[in-house]
Design an enzyme around this catalytic site. Structure first.
Site, PDB file in Angstrom:
ATOM      1  CE  LYS A  75      11.161  -8.811   4.990  1.00  7.15           C
ATOM      2  NZ  LYS A  75      10.693  -9.905   4.174  1.00  7.15           N
TER       3      LYS A  75
ATOM      4  CG  ASN B  72       6.690  -0.247  -0.871  1.00  3.10           C
ATOM      5  OD1 ASN B  72       6.655  -0.519  -2.069  1.00  3.10           O
ATOM      6  ND2 ASN B  72       5.775  -0.677  -0.018  1.00  3.10           N
ATOM      7  CG  PHE B  73      11.743  -3.933  -2.773  1.00  7.07           C
ATOM      8  CD1 PHE B  73      10.694  -4.796  -3.056  1.00  7.07           C
ATOM      9  CD2 PHE B  73      12.422  -3.340  -3.835  1.00  7.07           C
ATOM     10  CE1 PHE B  73      10.320  -5.058  -4.365  1.00  7.07           C
ATOM     11  CE2 PHE B  73      12.048  -3.588  -5.141  1.00  7.07           C
ATOM     12  CZ  PHE B  73      10.998  -4.445  -5.401  1.00  7.07           C
TER      13      PHE B  73
ATOM     14  NE  ARG C  37      10.188 -12.883  -6.539  1.00  7.92           N
ATOM     15  CZ  ARG C  37      10.544 -13.265  -5.342  1.00  7.92           C
ATOM     16  NH1 ARG C  37       9.942 -12.770  -4.283  1.00  7.92           N
ATOM     17  NH2 ARG C  37      11.487 -14.155  -5.191  1.00  7.92           N
TER      18      ARG C  37
ATOM     19  CD  GLN D 172      -2.823   1.298   2.376  1.00  2.75           C
ATOM     20  OE1 GLN D 172      -3.373   2.348   2.609  1.00  2.75           O
ATOM     21  NE2 GLN D 172      -3.019   0.250   3.149  1.00  2.75           N
TER      22      GLN D 172
ATOM     23  N   GLY E   6      -7.382  20.187  19.341  1.00  2.00           N
ATOM     24  CA  GLY E   6      -7.004  21.574  19.063  1.00  2.00           C
ATOM     25  C   GLY E   6      -7.157  22.532  20.224  1.00  2.00           C
ATOM     26  N   GLY E   7      -7.527  22.037  21.400  1.00  2.00           N
ATOM     27  CA  GLY E   7      -7.658  22.933  22.545  1.00  2.00           C
ATOM     28  C   GLY E   7      -9.071  23.468  22.742  1.00  2.00           C
ATOM     29  CD  GLN E   8     -11.526  26.813  20.811  1.00  2.00           C
ATOM     30  OE1 GLN E   8     -12.500  26.844  21.573  1.00  2.00           O
ATOM     31  NE2 GLN E   8     -10.781  27.879  20.589  1.00  2.00           N
TER      32      GLN E   8
ATOM     33  CE1 TYR F  46       3.152  -6.182   5.038  1.00  2.00           C
ATOM     34  CE2 TYR F  46       4.343  -7.112   6.897  1.00  2.00           C
ATOM     35  CZ  TYR F  46       3.991  -7.143   5.548  1.00  2.00           C
ATOM     36  OH  TYR F  46       4.497  -8.109   4.726  1.00  2.00           O
ATOM     37  CD  GLU F  47      -1.662   2.112   8.268  1.00  2.53           C
ATOM     38  OE1 GLU F  47      -1.428   2.373   7.082  1.00  2.53           O
ATOM     39  OE2 GLU F  47      -1.700   2.980   9.155  1.00  2.53           O
TER      40      GLU F  47
ATOM     41  CG  ASP G 181       0.612   0.934   4.621  1.00  2.00           C
ATOM     42  OD1 ASP G 181       1.814   0.900   4.898  1.00  2.00           O
ATOM     43  OD2 ASP G 181      -0.131  -0.063   4.684  1.00  2.00           O
TER      44      ASP G 181
HETATM   45  N1  COA Z   1      12.182  -9.805  -9.204  1.00  2.00           N
HETATM   46  C1  COA Z   1      12.892 -10.597  -8.341  1.00  2.00           C
HETATM   47  N2  COA Z   1      12.791 -10.496  -7.006  1.00  2.00           N
HETATM   48  C2  COA Z   1      11.910  -9.589  -6.534  1.00  2.00           C
HETATM   49  C3  COA Z   1      11.132  -8.750  -7.359  1.00  2.00           C
HETATM   50  C4  COA Z   1      11.302  -8.894  -8.754  1.00  2.00           C
HETATM   51  N3  COA Z   1      10.621  -8.149  -9.634  1.00  2.00           N
HETATM   52  N4  COA Z   1      10.355  -7.965  -6.580  1.00  2.00           N
HETATM   53  C5  COA Z   1      10.632  -8.311  -5.305  1.00  2.00           C
HETATM   54  N5  COA Z   1      11.554  -9.271  -5.264  1.00  2.00           N
HETATM   55  C6  COA Z   1      12.158  -9.906  -4.094  1.00  2.00           C
HETATM   56  C7  COA Z   1      12.985  -8.955  -3.269  1.00  2.00           C
HETATM   57  O1  COA Z   1      14.232  -8.702  -3.848  1.00  2.00           O
HETATM   58  C8  COA Z   1      13.069  -9.717  -1.965  1.00  2.00           C
HETATM   59  O2  COA Z   1      14.084 -10.683  -2.056  1.00  2.00           O
HETATM   60  P1  COA Z   1      15.340 -10.789  -1.023  1.00  2.00           P
HETATM   61  O3  COA Z   1      14.757 -10.714   0.359  1.00  2.00           O
HETATM   62  O4  COA Z   1      15.915 -12.099  -1.333  1.00  2.00           O
HETATM   63  O5  COA Z   1      16.242  -9.671  -1.266  1.00  2.00           O
HETATM   64  C9  COA Z   1      11.747 -10.455  -1.925  1.00  2.00           C
HETATM   65  O6  COA Z   1      11.149 -10.324  -3.211  1.00  2.00           O
HETATM   66  C10 COA Z   1      10.774  -9.971  -0.878  1.00  2.00           C
HETATM   67  O7  COA Z   1      10.689  -8.559  -0.868  1.00  2.00           O
HETATM   68  P2  COA Z   1      10.252  -7.825   0.456  1.00  2.00           P
HETATM   69  O8  COA Z   1      10.218  -6.384   0.208  1.00  2.00           O
HETATM   70  O9  COA Z   1      11.120  -8.309   1.586  1.00  2.00           O
HETATM   71  O10 COA Z   1       8.749  -8.358   0.614  1.00  2.00           O
HETATM   72  P3  COA Z   1       8.026  -9.005   1.883  1.00  2.00           P
HETATM   73  O11 COA Z   1       6.708  -9.437   1.404  1.00  2.00           O
HETATM   74  O12 COA Z   1       8.861 -10.027   2.556  1.00  2.00           O
HETATM   75  O13 COA Z   1       7.870  -7.766   2.906  1.00  2.00           O
HETATM   76  C11 COA Z   1       7.116  -5.556   3.505  1.00  2.00           C
HETATM   77  C12 COA Z   1       6.849  -6.812   2.684  1.00  2.00           C
HETATM   78  C13 COA Z   1       6.065  -4.538   3.116  1.00  2.00           C
HETATM   79  C14 COA Z   1       7.027  -5.868   4.995  1.00  2.00           C
HETATM   80  C15 COA Z   1       8.534  -5.028   3.185  1.00  2.00           C
HETATM   81  O14 COA Z   1       8.642  -4.864   1.799  1.00  2.00           O
HETATM   82  C16 COA Z   1       8.842  -3.705   3.878  1.00  2.00           C
HETATM   83  O15 COA Z   1       9.148  -3.663   5.058  1.00  2.00           O
HETATM   84  N6  COA Z   1       8.801  -2.598   3.116  1.00  2.00           N
HETATM   85  C17 COA Z   1       9.143  -1.286   3.631  1.00  2.00           C
HETATM   86  C18 COA Z   1       8.054  -0.710   4.494  1.00  2.00           C
HETATM   87  C19 COA Z   1       6.722  -0.649   3.816  1.00  2.00           C
HETATM   88  O16 COA Z   1       6.567  -0.077   2.777  1.00  2.00           O
HETATM   89  N7  COA Z   1       5.722  -1.215   4.498  1.00  2.00           N
HETATM   90  C20 COA Z   1       4.340  -1.015   4.160  1.00  2.00           C
HETATM   91  C21 COA Z   1       3.872  -1.832   3.093  1.00  2.00           C
HETATM   92  S1  COA Z   1       2.204  -1.349   2.789  1.00  2.00           S
END
Ligand code: COA
Length: 426
Positions: free
Chosen positions: A180, A140-141, A82, A61, A291-293, A182-183, A212
């Protein structure tokens, strides 16, 4: 960006003709409340970010909300997924079998899409080509994932020194930077959850996705700011938005209150009037206004059977006299026990109970109509059902109906940012 100039030429010619006509008649007001778009220099087809190309490596998101905003303003967003897996949200919360979920479509309906294996030799070559041709890479990986793909800042910057690399991460540099996130993790670590909810209950997360979507919004601002700076320097830069930082920014009034605590109780919080002592951290304040009100959510006609028959009511000091007249307590205007904000603070529970007696005699919409005549700040609690049916939101394009080849028509939120000379591209 050079492309945009080329495209705009014929439009300038058209605009001249149109502007002659326009000069006879004053421009009509658009339904979004802004003047009609200028016919010069780009005319009706104006899109503020036309010519900006985004390599969109976002998923779930936070990142997708950022690139969706940029695409609304006309950026060409190429979403990379991917192979065989795609953005995980395509298959999350599926409601129509065989169709991408609403979670996915509502965040990605204005982007182009491509699958590339970024770890495959051929995939790497394609990505390098795209990096040379794009203005911004958004991702946002999880921390370190982009580097593990070989897409380090040094590599990207060498291929394209103008490239802006924009990232969402859960945390900035520090003890949690590798986590890692999430929201709800962001809501909890950014100060929102500890200050949301009722004093005698557990911390609460909010329905608005401030971790997010809120961070996506922050990142979009960082990107357009970097694009603006690039127009002077010719160089790209890295932009980082940590979700914890974004939430804290949105919860800044609570950091304000944390510092006020040193100087005495927070008198506008209900617990002050209830004689409950304050601790050393900002407490949860229920529905007290930030806001204090003093403000509260009060029952209206139909509550509690109707879970949304409520109104937010603010006893703003400048309209106190009107409030007294409306609720039928005219003597409170001059009674020293009620006439000043300071005198009212210890009695807020009793005062709001009296106001609620009045609001319960009206529907939330009737109460809104009456109170607005006196500029008394208030707002009905609108359900998602009511918002989905709201025709004024449809007219301004804030709620839009989108046609989907597999699911048919569905509602999405349109661009909430309206501009007088830039259309939104759906
Ligand atoms: N081709 C090949 N590999 C790909 C790819 C592609 N097109 N797109 C993604 N991947 C791989 C990544 O390189 C990663 O591999 P690695 O761990 O071996 O390096 C793998 O897919 C998983 O990616 P990741 O980002 O770790 O996904 P996840 O599902 O495990 O985690 C989140 C998801 C959201 C927790 C994490 O991405 C994160 O913390 N992001 C930053 C904060 C964020 O935006 N959070 C809110 C999300 S709404």
């Amino acid at each position: 960006m050079a492309k945009a100039k080329k495209k705009s030429k014929p439009k300038v010619v058209k605009a001249k003709k149109a502007s002659k006509k326009a000069s006879k008649k004053p421009a009509a007001k658009k339904t979004n409340g802004l003047p009609s778009p200028s016919k010069k220099p780009f005319g009706q087809a104006g899109l503020a970010l036309e010519g900006v190309r985004i390599l969109d490596f976002t998923h779930v998101q936070s990142g997708p909300t950022c690139t969706q905003l940029l695409a609304w303003f006309g950026a060409d967003v190429i979403k990379v997924e991917r192979p065989g897996v795609g953005d995980i949200t395509r298959g999350q919360l599926v409601d129509v079998k065989g169709a991408d979920s609403l979670y996915f479509t509502m965040l990605n309906h204005n982007k182009r899409s491509i699958t590339i294996d970024s770890k495959h030799k051929k995939g790497k070559e394609i990505l390098d080509r795209l990096i040379k041709e794009c203005d911004v890479l958004v991702e946002n990986f999880a921390p370190g994932a982009l580097d593990r793909m070989g897409l380090t800042w040094e590599h990207i910057h060498k291929l394209n020194p103008r490239m802006i690399v924009a990232s969402v991460k859960g945390f900035g540099p520090g003890p949690y930077e590798d986590c890692k996130v999430y929201e709800n993790v962001a809501q909890c670590t950014g100060g929102s959850a500890s200050t949301t909810g009722f004093r005698d209950g557990p911390p609460l997360v909010t329905g608005a996705q401030i971790g997010d979507s809120g961070t996506g919004l922050h990142l979009a601002l960082g990107i357009v700011t970097a694009l603006y700076q690039r127009s002077r320097t010719g160089r790209g830069q890295k932009v980082l938005c940590a979700m914890q930082d974004g939430v804290l920014n949105l919860a800044r009034v609570k950091l304000r209150d944390q510092q006020r605590l040193k100087h005495g109780p927070l008198t506008e919080y209900s617990q002050y009037g209830e004689g409950v002592p304050f601790g050393d951290a900002v407490p949860r304040a229920g529905n007290d206004s930030g806001g204090g009100q003093p403000g509260r959510i009060l029952k209206c006609k139909g509550a509690p059977e109707d879970p949304n028959a409520y109104i937010y009511f603010i006893t703003q000091a400048p309209v106190w006299d009107s409030i007294c007249d409306v609720i039928g307590e005219p003597t409170w205007k001059t009674d020293p026990e009620y006439s000043t904000p300071k005198a009212r603070l210890p009695k807020l529970n009793a005062i709001f109970a009296r106001i609620e007696k009045w609001t319960m005699s009206k529907t939330k919409f009737e109460a809104m109509d009456i109170l607005n005549k006196y500029d008394i700040p208030c707002g009905p609690i609108l359900s998602m059902k009511e918002l989905a049916a709201d025709q004024s939101l449809r007219k301004t394009g804030t709620v839009v109906e989108v046609d989907h080849p597999k699911r048919g028509k569905y509602l999405s939120v349109g661009n909430p940012i309206k501009m007088s000379a830039s259309r939104s591209r759906r």
